[in-house]
Design a protein around this motif. Structure first.
Motif, PDB file in Angstrom:
ATOM      1  N   HIS A  15      12.176   1.967  -7.542  1.00  6.46           N
ATOM      2  CA  HIS A  15      13.623   1.698  -7.359  1.00  6.46           C
ATOM      3  C   HIS A  15      13.486   1.813  -5.710  1.00  6.46           C
ATOM      4  N   VAL A  16      13.025   2.763  -4.869  1.00  7.82           N
ATOM      5  CA  VAL A  16      12.962   2.919  -3.457  1.00  7.82           C
ATOM      6  C   VAL A  16      12.353   1.517  -2.908  1.00  7.82           C
ATOM      7  N   VAL A  17      11.189   1.164  -3.576  1.00  6.08           N
ATOM      8  CA  VAL A  17      10.778  -0.103  -2.847  1.00  6.08           C
ATOM      9  C   VAL A  17      11.758  -1.300  -3.111  1.00  6.08           C
ATOM     10  N   GLU A  18      12.090  -1.362  -4.323  1.00  4.49           N
ATOM     11  CA  GLU A  18      13.117  -2.545  -4.516  1.00  4.49           C
ATOM     12  C   GLU A  18      14.117  -2.511  -3.946  1.00  4.49           C
ATOM     13  N   HIS A  19      14.961  -1.291  -3.528  1.00  3.60           N
ATOM     14  CA  HIS A  19      15.849  -1.123  -2.383  1.00  3.60           C
ATOM     15  C   HIS A  19      15.613  -1.472  -1.003  1.00  3.60           C
ATOM     16  N   LEU A  20      14.396  -1.199  -0.556  1.00  4.24           N
ATOM     17  CA  LEU A  20      13.878  -1.316   0.759  1.00  4.24           C
ATOM     18  C   LEU A  20      13.778  -2.951   1.029  1.00  4.24           C
ATOM     19  N   HIS A  21      13.123  -3.641  -0.034  1.00  5.51           N
ATOM     20  CA  HIS A  21      12.917  -4.897   0.071  1.00  5.51           C
ATOM     21  C   HIS A  21      13.979  -5.919   0.413  1.00  5.51           C
ATOM     22  N   ALA A  22      15.301  -5.270  -0.150  1.00  4.72           N
ATOM     23  CA  ALA A  22      16.572  -5.961   0.016  1.00  4.72           C
ATOM     24  C   ALA A  22      17.108  -5.821   1.590  1.00  4.72           C
ATOM     25  N   LEU A  23      16.374  -5.281   2.378  1.00  5.32           N
ATOM     26  CA  LEU A  23      16.823  -4.823   3.709  1.00  5.32           C
ATOM     27  C   LEU A  23      16.372  -5.693   4.790  1.00  5.32           C
ATOM     28  N   PRO A  24      17.078  -6.163   5.586  1.00  5.59           N
ATOM     29  CA  PRO A  24      16.251  -7.000   6.633  1.00  5.59           C
ATOM     30  C   PRO A  24      15.724  -6.374   7.531  1.00  5.59           C
ATOM     31  N   GLY A  25      14.831  -6.893   8.166  1.00  8.73           N
ATOM     32  CA  GLY A  25      13.875  -5.935   9.301  1.00  8.73           C
ATOM     33  C   GLY A  25      13.243  -4.625   8.920  1.00  8.73           C
ATOM     34  N   VAL A  26      12.981  -4.478   7.715  1.00 11.42           N
ATOM     35  CA  VAL A  26      12.166  -3.557   7.175  1.00 11.42           C
ATOM     36  C   VAL A  26      10.694  -3.898   6.535  1.00 11.42           C
ATOM     37  N   ARG A  27       9.737  -3.107   7.029  1.00 17.00           N
ATOM     38  CA  ARG A  27       8.475  -3.542   6.498  1.00 17.00           C
ATOM     39  C   ARG A  27       8.122  -2.339   5.763  1.00 17.00           C
ATOM     40  N   VAL A  28       7.827  -2.690   4.177  1.00 16.96           N
ATOM     41  CA  VAL A  28       7.588  -1.463   3.330  1.00 16.96           C
ATOM     42  C   VAL A  28       6.012  -1.486   3.419  1.00 16.96           C
ATOM     43  N   LEU A  29       5.598  -0.257   3.547  1.00 16.56           N
ATOM     44  CA  LEU A  29       4.075  -0.042   3.247  1.00 16.56           C
ATOM     45  C   LEU A  29       3.873   0.942   2.030  1.00 16.56           C
ATOM     46  N   ARG A  30       3.152   0.476   1.176  1.00 18.01           N
ATOM     47  CA  ARG A  30       2.951   1.274  -0.001  1.00 18.01           C
ATOM     48  C   ARG A  30       1.545   2.122  -0.127  1.00 18.01           C
ATOM     49  N   GLY A  31       1.954   3.374  -0.397  1.00 17.49           N
ATOM     50  CA  GLY A  31       0.856   4.299  -0.363  1.00 17.49           C
ATOM     51  C   GLY A  31       0.679   4.869  -1.574  1.00 17.49           C
ATOM     52  N   GLY A  32      -0.527   5.364  -1.956  1.00 17.04           N
ATOM     53  CA  GLY A  32      -0.949   5.934  -3.405  1.00 17.04           C
ATOM     54  C   GLY A  32      -2.173   5.701  -3.773  1.00 17.04           C
ATOM     55  N   ARG A  33      -2.630   5.839  -5.056  1.00 19.54           N
ATOM     56  CA  ARG A  33      -3.852   5.909  -5.791  1.00 19.54           C
ATOM     57  C   ARG A  33      -4.084   4.417  -6.564  1.00 19.54           C
ATOM     58  N   SER A  34      -2.929   3.530  -6.605  1.00 21.87           N
ATOM     59  CA  SER A  34      -3.028   2.462  -7.165  1.00 21.87           C
ATOM     60  C   SER A  34      -3.815   1.488  -6.400  1.00 21.87           C
ATOM     61  N   SER A  35      -4.352   0.381  -7.342  1.00 18.46           N
ATOM     62  CA  SER A  35      -5.107  -0.627  -6.524  1.00 18.46           C
ATOM     63  C   SER A  35      -4.003  -1.556  -5.873  1.00 18.46           C
ATOM     64  N   ALA A  36      -2.921  -1.328  -6.126  1.00 20.63           N
ATOM     65  CA  ALA A  36      -1.768  -2.116  -5.546  1.00 20.63           C
ATOM     66  C   ALA A  36      -1.514  -1.571  -4.156  1.00 20.63           C
ATOM     67  N   ALA A  37      -2.097  -0.440  -3.819  1.00 20.72           N
ATOM     68  CA  ALA A  37      -1.554   0.142  -2.560  1.00 20.72           C
ATOM     69  C   ALA A  37      -2.274  -0.255  -1.227  1.00 20.72           C
ATOM     70  N   GLU A  38      -1.338  -0.541  -0.397  1.00 16.27           N
ATOM     71  CA  GLU A  38      -2.091  -0.662   1.006  1.00 16.27           C
ATOM     72  C   GLU A  38      -2.708   0.113   1.525  1.00 16.27           C
ATOM     73  N   LEU A  39      -2.278   1.501   1.363  1.00 13.88           N
ATOM     74  CA  LEU A  39      -2.841   2.669   1.995  1.00 13.88           C
ATOM     75  C   LEU A  39      -3.348   3.505   0.641  1.00 13.88           C
ATOM     76  N   GLY A  40      -4.473   3.897   0.839  1.00 14.70           N
ATOM     77  CA  GLY A  40      -5.086   4.514  -0.301  1.00 14.70           C
ATOM     78  C   GLY A  40      -4.867   5.976   0.002  1.00 14.70           C
TER      79      GLY A  40
END
Length: 308
Positions: A15-40
């Motif tokens: 939900h945090v990521v979804e909320h951030l995506h709705a904001l202009p001028g924000v670049r979301v970086l995803r961090g975690g163990r998932s294969s979808a993570a930009e940062l492991g």
């Protein structure tokens, strides 16, 4: 603005990521163990020096830590909820000491509440479970880190995507399995405890406000609905939304946590003063969204263990 979200595949992190995506001028970086993570990043096993290197390269303006464990043994809980924040703080001090850090804590850190009273952030903490104790350890680490850090002590989150490991999600799963069979019986433990339910979407909005509001913030802010609701009422309301025609029976004692913490209600005044935040969804809104997501899902997915 670059905002790193840790635990982005979890209930609240999503939900945090979804909320951030709705904001202009924000670049979301995803961090975690998932294969979808930009940062492991796995806070349970990360080394401070290596994590510092990742953070230095990512150069986030803010970090929102949604990674956490709600179940599992004491070792798992300690690795994620206690060690994880400690390593994150140490790495941030080394690589990006000016970064705003927002961490999702838990109202379970307070322990038993007093009937008909709302608990302020200044209240004494006396957790009665390993989960609450490990979350409190993480909070203490952040509060004493010297970083620009704020802990959001979240009540009982509910809403679309609630996992089966929590009571609202589990009840929704049972109702989906029962369908509209008038002879269906759902047997539960004691439902007499009171809980402060808050919509996951409101939690996400609070986390984003905490990450983007300029200037210093209080070290700890309560994020809840601000009302104590009987768990029995929540279950019955969800059953009505689902069109359940069977019976719900309370059979025996509830969970240890429910027995030891019969009342939970947070004072959310400080969040309103510091962030301009108030809940925007009612419990009925949350339950309707939870049921819509559950009924429309092709299959129910149980997320156990530690969050990504």
């Amino acid at each position: 603005m670059r905002i790193l979200v840790l635990g982005f595949t979890g209930f609240l992190g999503g939900h945090v990521v979804e909320h951030l995506h709705a904001l202009p001028g924000v670049r979301v970086l995803r961090g975690g163990r998932s294969s979808a993570a930009e940062l492991g990043i796995d806070l349970a096993t990360a080394r401070t020096d290596r994590l510092a290197g990742v953070l230095a390269s990512a150069a986030p303006d803010a970090v929102i830590n949604c990674a956490g464990a709600t179940g599992g043994d004491a070792v798992t809980l300690a690795e994620v909820n206690s060690r994880g924040p400690a390593v994150l703080c140490a790495a941030l001090r080394e690589a990006a000491p000016a970064t705003r850090l927002v961490h999702l804590g838990s109202a379970a850190e307070y322990g038993p509440g007093t009937r008909d009273a709302r608990v302020p952030e200044s209240a004494a903490t006396c957790p009665v479970t390993a989960y609450g104790a490990t979350k409190l350890a993480g909070t203490v680490t952040l509060a004493s880190s010297g970083l620009d850090a704020v802990v959001l002590r979240v009540g009982n989150p509910v809403g679309p995507g609630a996992p089966l490991t929590g009571l609202p999600g589990r009840i929704a799963g049972l109702l989906a399995g029962a369908g509209r069979d008038p002879d269906a019986v759902i047997r539960l433990g004691d439902l007499s405890a009171y809980r402060d339910f808050v919509d996951a979407r409101d939690v996400a909005r609070a986390a984003v406000l905490a990450a983007t509001t300029p200037g210093p913030l209080p070290r700890i802010l309560n994020i809840g609905g601000g009302n104590a609701v009987p768990v029995r009422d929540m279950v019955r309301a969800l059953a009505r939304v689902a069109g359940f025609r069977g019976r719900i029976e309370e059979d025996g004692a509830g969970s240890v946590r429910s027995g030891d913490v019969s009342w939970q209600c947070s004072d959310i005044t400080a969040a309103a003063d510091s962030l301009g935040w108030r809940p925007s969804y009612t419990l009925d809104d949350s339950l309707a969204a939870l049921w819509a997501a559950t009924a429309g899902a092709p299959s129910l997915h149980l997320e156990g263990g530690r969050a990504p």
